[in-house]
Design a protein around this motif. Structure first.
Motif, PDB file in Angstrom:
ATOM      1  N   THR A 155     -48.747 -22.450 -17.078  1.00 48.80           N
ATOM      2  CA  THR A 155     -49.366 -23.404 -16.227  1.00 48.80           C
ATOM      3  C   THR A 155     -48.504 -23.918 -14.965  1.00 48.80           C
ATOM      4  OG1 THR A 155     -50.760 -23.990 -17.940  1.00 48.80           O
ATOM      5  CG2 THR A 155     -50.618 -25.626 -16.149  1.00 48.80           C
ATOM      6  N   GLY A 156     -49.043 -23.777 -13.761  1.00 44.67           N
ATOM      7  CA  GLY A 156     -48.103 -24.284 -12.815  1.00 44.67           C
ATOM      8  C   GLY A 156     -47.050 -23.744 -12.250  1.00 44.67           C
ATOM      9  N   TYR A 157     -46.925 -22.395 -12.751  1.00 50.16           N
ATOM     10  CA  TYR A 157     -45.542 -21.765 -12.528  1.00 50.16           C
ATOM     11  C   TYR A 157     -45.701 -20.985 -11.234  1.00 50.16           C
ATOM     12  CZ  TYR A 157     -42.332 -17.609 -12.764  1.00 50.16           C
ATOM     13  OH  TYR A 157     -41.434 -16.626 -12.411  1.00 50.16           O
ATOM     14  N   ARG A 158     -44.779 -20.972 -10.271  1.00 47.81           N
ATOM     15  CA  ARG A 158     -44.730 -20.216  -9.134  1.00 47.81           C
ATOM     16  C   ARG A 158     -43.502 -19.082  -9.303  1.00 47.81           C
ATOM     17  NH1 ARG A 158     -43.814 -24.615  -4.465  1.00 47.81           N
ATOM     18  NH2 ARG A 158     -45.494 -26.220  -5.081  1.00 47.81           N
ATOM     19  N   PRO A 159     -43.964 -17.998  -9.313  1.00 47.79           N
ATOM     20  CA  PRO A 159     -43.057 -16.656  -9.338  1.00 47.79           C
ATOM     21  C   PRO A 159     -41.624 -17.191  -8.538  1.00 47.79           C
ATOM     22  CG  PRO A 159     -45.411 -15.965  -9.327  1.00 47.79           C
ATOM     23  CD  PRO A 159     -45.126 -17.377  -8.777  1.00 47.79           C
ATOM     24  N   VAL A 160     -40.671 -16.642  -9.271  1.00 50.32           N
ATOM     25  CA  VAL A 160     -39.281 -16.551  -8.482  1.00 50.32           C
ATOM     26  C   VAL A 160     -38.782 -15.512  -8.768  1.00 50.32           C
ATOM     27  CG1 VAL A 160     -39.212 -19.084  -8.491  1.00 50.32           C
ATOM     28  CG2 VAL A 160     -37.962 -18.182 -10.326  1.00 50.32           C
ATOM     29  N   SER A 161     -37.525 -15.053  -7.969  1.00 54.16           N
ATOM     30  CA  SER A 161     -36.785 -13.835  -8.355  1.00 54.16           C
ATOM     31  C   SER A 161     -35.467 -14.229  -8.915  1.00 54.16           C
ATOM     32  CB  SER A 161     -36.706 -12.923  -7.339  1.00 54.16           C
ATOM     33  OG  SER A 161     -35.979 -13.633  -6.087  1.00 54.16           O
ATOM     34  N   ASP A 162     -35.008 -15.537  -8.328  1.00 54.60           N
ATOM     35  CA  ASP A 162     -33.646 -15.979  -8.896  1.00 54.60           C
ATOM     36  C   ASP A 162     -33.727 -17.430  -9.772  1.00 54.60           C
ATOM     37  OD1 ASP A 162     -31.261 -17.277  -9.150  1.00 54.60           O
ATOM     38  OD2 ASP A 162     -30.415 -16.197  -7.239  1.00 54.60           O
ATOM     39  N   TYR A 163     -33.938 -17.379 -11.032  1.00 58.62           N
ATOM     40  CA  TYR A 163     -33.964 -18.847 -11.741  1.00 58.62           C
ATOM     41  C   TYR A 163     -33.391 -19.707 -11.253  1.00 58.62           C
ATOM     42  CZ  TYR A 163     -34.926 -21.827 -15.626  1.00 58.62           C
ATOM     43  OH  TYR A 163     -35.059 -22.697 -16.386  1.00 58.62           O
ATOM     44  N   VAL A 164     -32.200 -19.418 -11.040  1.00 57.34           N
ATOM     45  CA  VAL A 164     -30.971 -20.531 -10.819  1.00 57.34           C
ATOM     46  C   VAL A 164     -31.075 -21.018  -9.493  1.00 57.34           C
ATOM     47  CG1 VAL A 164     -28.584 -20.952 -10.826  1.00 57.34           C
ATOM     48  CG2 VAL A 164     -29.232 -19.675 -12.743  1.00 57.34           C
TER      49      VAL A 164
ATOM     50  N   GLU B 154     -31.699 -17.832 -30.942  1.00 58.74           N
ATOM     51  CA  GLU B 154     -32.951 -17.127 -31.544  1.00 58.74           C
ATOM     52  C   GLU B 154     -33.088 -17.770 -32.921  1.00 58.74           C
ATOM     53  OE1 GLU B 154     -34.912 -15.912 -33.358  1.00 58.74           O
ATOM     54  OE2 GLU B 154     -36.114 -14.400 -32.158  1.00 58.74           O
ATOM     55  N   PHE B 155     -34.110 -18.798 -33.059  1.00 55.62           N
ATOM     56  CA  PHE B 155     -34.363 -19.366 -34.171  1.00 55.62           C
ATOM     57  C   PHE B 155     -35.637 -19.041 -34.945  1.00 55.62           C
ATOM     58  CE2 PHE B 155     -31.778 -22.682 -31.846  1.00 55.62           C
ATOM     59  CZ  PHE B 155     -30.602 -22.454 -32.450  1.00 55.62           C
ATOM     60  N   GLY B 156     -36.258 -17.970 -34.670  1.00 54.70           N
ATOM     61  CA  GLY B 156     -37.221 -17.324 -35.474  1.00 54.70           C
ATOM     62  C   GLY B 156     -38.743 -17.237 -34.527  1.00 54.70           C
ATOM     63  N   GLY B 157     -38.373 -17.683 -33.408  1.00 59.52           N
ATOM     64  CA  GLY B 157     -39.660 -17.888 -32.516  1.00 59.52           C
ATOM     65  C   GLY B 157     -39.373 -17.103 -31.285  1.00 59.52           C
ATOM     66  N   GLY B 158     -38.438 -16.009 -31.260  1.00 57.53           N
ATOM     67  CA  GLY B 158     -38.116 -15.367 -30.030  1.00 57.53           C
ATOM     68  C   GLY B 158     -36.660 -16.050 -29.520  1.00 57.53           C
ATOM     69  N   PRO B 159     -35.933 -15.430 -28.529  1.00 60.30           N
ATOM     70  CA  PRO B 159     -34.892 -15.607 -27.824  1.00 60.30           C
ATOM     71  C   PRO B 159     -35.483 -16.720 -26.806  1.00 60.30           C
ATOM     72  CG  PRO B 159     -35.447 -13.651 -26.950  1.00 60.30           C
ATOM     73  CD  PRO B 159     -36.447 -13.779 -28.423  1.00 60.30           C
ATOM     74  N   ILE B 160     -34.542 -17.723 -26.536  1.00 58.31           N
ATOM     75  CA  ILE B 160     -34.800 -18.962 -25.788  1.00 58.31           C
ATOM     76  C   ILE B 160     -33.783 -19.450 -24.922  1.00 58.31           C
ATOM     77  CG2 ILE B 160     -36.595 -19.918 -27.328  1.00 58.31           C
ATOM     78  CD1 ILE B 160     -34.565 -21.843 -28.556  1.00 58.31           C
ATOM     79  N   PHE B 161     -33.881 -19.973 -23.850  1.00 63.26           N
ATOM     80  CA  PHE B 161     -33.217 -20.735 -22.980  1.00 63.26           C
ATOM     81  C   PHE B 161     -32.641 -19.932 -21.972  1.00 63.26           C
ATOM     82  CE2 PHE B 161     -31.974 -23.957 -26.380  1.00 63.26           C
ATOM     83  CZ  PHE B 161     -33.482 -24.832 -26.261  1.00 63.26           C
ATOM     84  N   ARG B 162     -32.005 -18.864 -22.257  1.00 56.44           N
ATOM     85  CA  ARG B 162     -31.381 -17.928 -21.170  1.00 56.44           C
ATOM     86  C   ARG B 162     -31.088 -16.427 -21.794  1.00 56.44           C
ATOM     87  NH1 ARG B 162     -26.157 -17.084 -21.866  1.00 56.44           N
ATOM     88  NH2 ARG B 162     -24.820 -18.745 -22.960  1.00 56.44           N
ATOM     89  N   PRO B 163     -30.761 -15.507 -20.872  1.00 59.04           N
ATOM     90  CA  PRO B 163     -30.328 -14.180 -21.504  1.00 59.04           C
ATOM     91  C   PRO B 163     -29.137 -14.280 -21.956  1.00 59.04           C
ATOM     92  CG  PRO B 163     -31.395 -13.781 -19.501  1.00 59.04           C
ATOM     93  CD  PRO B 163     -31.212 -15.264 -19.678  1.00 59.04           C
ATOM     94  N   LYS B 164     -28.384 -13.312 -22.698  1.00 57.85           N
ATOM     95  CA  LYS B 164     -27.023 -13.590 -23.446  1.00 57.85           C
ATOM     96  C   LYS B 164     -25.930 -13.856 -22.175  1.00 57.85           C
ATOM     97  CE  LYS B 164     -28.154 -11.316 -27.775  1.00 57.85           C
ATOM     98  NZ  LYS B 164     -27.607 -10.008 -28.700  1.00 57.85           N
ATOM     99  N   VAL B 165     -26.227 -12.789 -21.256  1.00 65.39           N
ATOM    100  CA  VAL B 165     -25.199 -12.890 -20.082  1.00 65.39           C
ATOM    101  C   VAL B 165     -25.873 -13.515 -18.894  1.00 65.39           C
ATOM    102  CG1 VAL B 165     -23.823 -11.541 -18.553  1.00 65.39           C
ATOM    103  CG2 VAL B 165     -24.220 -10.627 -20.854  1.00 65.39           C
ATOM    104  N   TRP B 166     -25.305 -14.764 -18.724  1.00 65.67           N
ATOM    105  CA  TRP B 166     -25.840 -15.732 -17.564  1.00 65.67           C
ATOM    106  C   TRP B 166     -24.746 -16.655 -17.049  1.00 65.67           C
ATOM    107  CZ3 TRP B 166     -30.418 -15.257 -15.926  1.00 65.67           C
ATOM    108  CH2 TRP B 166     -31.194 -16.148 -15.129  1.00 65.67           C
ATOM    109  N   ASP B 167     -25.095 -17.014 -15.948  1.00 57.74           N
ATOM    110  CA  ASP B 167     -24.214 -18.115 -15.262  1.00 57.74           C
ATOM    111  C   ASP B 167     -25.151 -19.078 -14.556  1.00 57.74           C
ATOM    112  OD1 ASP B 167     -22.422 -19.587 -13.817  1.00 57.74           O
ATOM    113  OD2 ASP B 167     -21.579 -17.781 -12.548  1.00 57.74           O
ATOM    114  N   TRP B 168     -24.932 -20.426 -14.966  1.00 54.78           N
ATOM    115  CA  TRP B 168     -25.857 -21.475 -14.307  1.00 54.78           C
ATOM    116  C   TRP B 168     -25.307 -21.860 -13.113  1.00 54.78           C
ATOM    117  CZ3 TRP B 168     -30.202 -21.884 -16.477  1.00 54.78           C
ATOM    118  CH2 TRP B 168     -30.225 -21.818 -17.905  1.00 54.78           C
ATOM    119  N   ARG B 169     -23.997 -21.333 -12.609  1.00 53.35           N
ATOM    120  CA  ARG B 169     -23.379 -21.892 -11.568  1.00 53.35           C
ATOM    121  C   ARG B 169     -23.566 -23.236 -11.190  1.00 53.35           C
ATOM    122  NH1 ARG B 169     -27.091 -18.357  -8.817  1.00 53.35           N
ATOM    123  NH2 ARG B 169     -27.262 -19.750  -7.024  1.00 53.35           N
ATOM    124  N   SER B 170     -23.038 -24.057 -12.273  1.00 51.60           N
ATOM    125  CA  SER B 170     -23.115 -25.391 -12.444  1.00 51.60           C
ATOM    126  C   SER B 170     -22.080 -26.114 -11.512  1.00 51.60           C
ATOM    127  CB  SER B 170     -22.779 -26.066 -13.996  1.00 51.60           C
ATOM    128  OG  SER B 170     -24.017 -25.594 -14.703  1.00 51.60           O
TER     129      SER B 170
END
Length: 489
Positions: free
Chosen positions: A217-226, A255-271
């Protein structure tokens, strides 16, 4: 918040590096100890702090509030704010309580996002929240602007999945920040970098019982999440609300039994990019302000370390850190909260004293109901803490640790003109502390909140023995901490 043990302390490095905004703390570790004729050890001579206000504040309020406050239900394995993920867990070892509860109560076709209209905030009174936080003795608050379910409590140009477009149709972050503008409270926002499920992360939400992909709900498609989503959110929070604290969470792959969450394994938040923006925004103004960010942004120089939960053995740290903990088990409001999990006011104050004696701040969480009201069992504990701090706060605020945090059940803090003995419970007729505690012949010991003069004390082979009144005179039960102020006047 994250509820899994391995997702808090175990995955978090011990951050002891100097922030690029660090400076020597002005708090009086040396002054308090030197006044009483003892030199502080070299390790404590110059405690580092990212900003002047944060290490002196000591006590803040965490607020977990969102769509999960509508179902308001957690089980033995999952806290209430994890409802969306818990209803997707299929591994019995991970706990099926929420999944089964949802099916029985709402049915297989009731997707999580159907709770959004039930998140109404119809009785939300941000001024009343601010008054409560002030009465509790808090110096700052941190509100969840977006939790792991991806629902935002503020308007922004990256998404329509927020509280102005859906649900309350109000800017919930903005209202609280405005209400606190004229208070002494520093204002902070929590932001979950990742989300349980998001098409932009390759994990679109699905019906937990059929596996069919469902709308977000309310999501607008993006190609670059960060770039197009996360950083837009954070810049909106910085520009629109000017927060004193940025508090990140949801940064790792799990992965806690409901699928992988938060981000892919290889990722950079560019914080580094977003935090440079944050710090420059605070500095480049006629009167620069002090701001802090926690260590979950995954960047090189965090301002303070985060320790989640009270099931840890807290240790004295040289740099600023924060214990974020809960009154009960769930961070979001939980109608199914086990009374056995709810900490007493006395226990919360014992934890506050221990954390402060070890150079930390306590960020104590509350979870309002979906309508914005705060349960009496939460507010009453906050008011108890404020009542205790009005008497004993001089040993907490603006304090620094001594060379040891505690001996047994007695904690220590120092301020510019005093050393404090803080037994976590009323010790009885006498209090004995080790002989190296900085009490010399000039020392006068007073019980804060007491109605008598200086207390008699003697030095013996066992240490320093302080004679106490036959009973407490500060209107607190014996389970509450007491404060003995040691000074030369």
């Amino acid at each position: 918040m994250t509820e899994q043990a391995e997702w808090s302390e175990a995955t978090m490095p011990d951050q002891r590096g100097i922030s690029r905004r660090s400076m020597l703390a002005a708090a009086g570790t040396i002054a308090g100890a030197g006044l009483l004729g003892i030199a502080a050890p070299a390790a404590q001579a110059a405690p580092r702090a990212a900003t002047p206000w944060y290490p002196s504040a000591k006590f803040g309020i965490f607020i977990h509030w969102g769509v999960y406050s509508a179902p308001a239900w957690g089980d033995a394995k999952h806290a209430a704010e994890w409802y969306l993920y818990a209803m997707n867990v299929t591994d019995p070892a991970r706990g099926l309580g929420t999944r089964e509860h949802h099916l029985k109560t709402y049915g297989a076709d009731f997707d999580y996002d159907r709770f959004i209209p039930r998140f109404t905030a119809r009785r939300y009174d941000p001024r009343a929240w601010v008054r409560l936080f002030e009465q509790a003795g808090a110096r700052y608050f941190v509100l969840t602007s977006k939790h792991h379910d991806g629902f935002q409590l503020f308007p922004n140009p990256a998404s329509d999945r927020h509280s102005v477009h859906f649900g309350p149709q109000r800017d919930l972050v903005g209202e609280l920040f405005s209400a606190a503008r004229d208070s002494h409270l520093r204002r902070g926002v929590y932001y979950s970098l990742g989300e349980f499920y998001s098409p932009a992360l390759g994990t679109p939400p699905r019906n937990p019982y059929t596996g069919a992909e469902i709308p977000y709900t309310g999501y607008r498609p993006v190609s670059d999440y960060v770039t197009q989503y996360e950083h837009v959110h954070l810049k909106t929070l910085i520009d629109r609300y000017d927060p004193d604290v940025l508090w990140a969470d949801g940064q790792g792959y799990h992965e806690f039994g409901g699928g992988p969450i938060f981000r892919p394994k290889v990722w950079d938040w560019r914080s580094e990019e977003i935090l440079d923006y944050y710090y420059r925004n605070a500095a480049n103004r006629p009167v620069p302000k002090s701001v802090v960010a926690n260590d979950r942004f995954e960047y090189a120089h965090p301002d303070f370390a985060t320790v989640e939960g009270d099931n840890k053995t807290y240790v004295l740290r040289p740099d600023p850190w924060e214990a974020c903990l809960n009154i009960g088990k769930s961070w979001g409001y939980n109608e199914n909260e086990d009374p056995a999990n709810i900490k007493s006011s006395a226990r919360l104050l014992q934890l506050l004293v221990e954390v402060v004696s070890k150079n930390g701040n306590m960020l104590l969480n509350i979870g309002p109901r979906e309508d914005g009201t705060i349960a009496d069992w939460m507010s009453s504990r906050l008011l108890d803490m404020g009542r205790w701090l009005r008497i004993n706060g001089s040993a907490i605020y603006d304090s620094s640790p001594w060379q040891r945090a505690m001996d047994g059940d007695v904690c220590y803090t120092t301020t510019r003109d005093a050393f404090h003995l803080i037994p976590l419970r009323w010790p009885g007729a006498k209090l004995t502390v080790p002989g190296d505690v900085p009490i010399d012949g000039r020392a006068r010991i007073r019980l804060l909140g007491g109605h008598s003069g200086p207390l008699a004390w003697t030095r013996t082979a066992d240490g320093v023995v302080v004679d106490l009144p036959s009973q407490r005179t500060d209107d607190f039960s014996e389970e509450f901490p007491a404060v003995l102020r040691v000074s030369t006047r």
